[in-house]
Design a protein around this motif. Structure first.
Motif: not given
Length: 304
Positions: A11-19, A80-94, A218-220, A294-295
């Motif tokens: 994680v970058l301090e000024d980054g944009t991330y999507l969970d 999200a279309r503006q660009g992301l520095d990270g995407v996390l997908l935690d699959l399945g049922v919680s 979406a990833l930069r 990594e993209r």
């Protein structure tokens, strides 16, 4: 797999991330702790209860934006279309979904036979089982659950619904257990059946394929994709997706040699699994597999 995910996302301090699978926010909190005032965290989930929890926990944080929906549709979100520095997908049922009997995910807790991650969308497991023919049910159990007794279970379901519909999780679990011999260990005979029906009702594998493509786009360059899978079908899709964008396909002497392949993903390490301490604290983690990529710049981006 908190520490492994944080290390993978870098994680970058000024980054944009999507969970894309907020759940109850464990990973989201970790990302926020590492973000500075100029960072952004986008949160998505199909489940209205998860979205309500996201609002309570993070709604007042100016760095956070929240959207209810499938991560497969992240490309429709302007942020999200503006660009992301990270995407996390935690699959399945919680875990919260499994633990609440009324959601209908668990064969260990009697509740309505629902299984929808978004209870306001699509048909429930009970509705699908009431209308699907025997062949369709068997195909789903085999394809998504790798259930060897799929045809026997499907016949039993169709025979049972002629008498009365299946509406409760305990009814389905008992029916499956009556026709499938219990194997070694403590795995319930209905485990694969419940998994298969849940995956089918929620279109999980279709959403995963769409979501991986949307995350890739979406990833930069330099951004990270981290995906936690809980069974082989999911992990196979993730592994193949990354490999197809990381290396050129093997040559075939019967076909012209492919030229101009430019990799757009770089695997970061191999498949990672939860350590013994985490599995001891959370037995559900024993089947978790984390893959990180990594993209890389596309050919067009490299020329720009």
């Amino acid at each position: 797999m908190f520490e492994q995910v944080m290390e993978g996302l870098r994680v970058l301090e000024d980054g944009t991330y999507l969970d894309g699978t907020f759940g109850r926010g464990g990973h989201a909190r970790g990302v926020l702790e590492r973000l500075g005032s100029g960072g952004r965290l986008l949160l998505m989930d199909k489940d209205p209860e998860a979205i309500a929890e996201a609002g309570r926990a993070f709604g007042a944080d100016a760095r956070v934006a929240i959207r209810r929906g499938s991560f497969a549709d992240m490309g429709a979100w302007d942020l999200a279309r503006q660009g992301l520095d990270g995407v996390l997908l935690d699959l399945g049922v919680s875990s919260p979904q499994l633990d609440v009997a009324e959601r209908g995910f668990s064969f260990g807790k009697d509740g309505p036979l629902d299984m929808r991650m978004d209870p306001d969308s699509g048909e429930s497991a009970a509705q699908w089982l009431a209308r699907a023919d025997e062949r369709e049910i068997a195909d789903v159990l085999w394809t998504y659950g790798e259930e060897r007794m799929s045809r026997r279970i499907a016949r039993a379901i169709v025979a049972r619904r002629r008498e009365r519909p299946l509406t409760r999780t305990a009814e389905l679990a008992e029916l499956v257990a009556s026709v499938v011999p219990r194997g070694r260990g403590d795995i319930h005979p209905a485990t694969r059946t419940f998994q298969a029906i849940r995956i089918h009702v929620n279109r999980e594998l279709e959403d995963l394929e769409r979501g991986l493509g949307a995350a890739h786009d979406a990833l930069r360059p330099g951004g990270r994709l981290a995906v936690i899978s809980f069974h082989s079908l999911e992990d196979r899709i993730v592994k193949r997706f990354i490999a197809a964008r990381a290396k050129a396909p093997p040559g075939n002497r019967r076909l012209p040699e492919a030229t101009g392949f430019v990799p757009t993903l770089r695997p970061v390490g191999g498949a990672r699994k939860a350590d013994e301490a985490e599995v001891a604290a959370n037995p559900r983690a024993r089947s978790a597999v984390l893959r990180v990529a990594e993209r890389l710049p596309s050919a067009r981006e490299a020329r720009a």
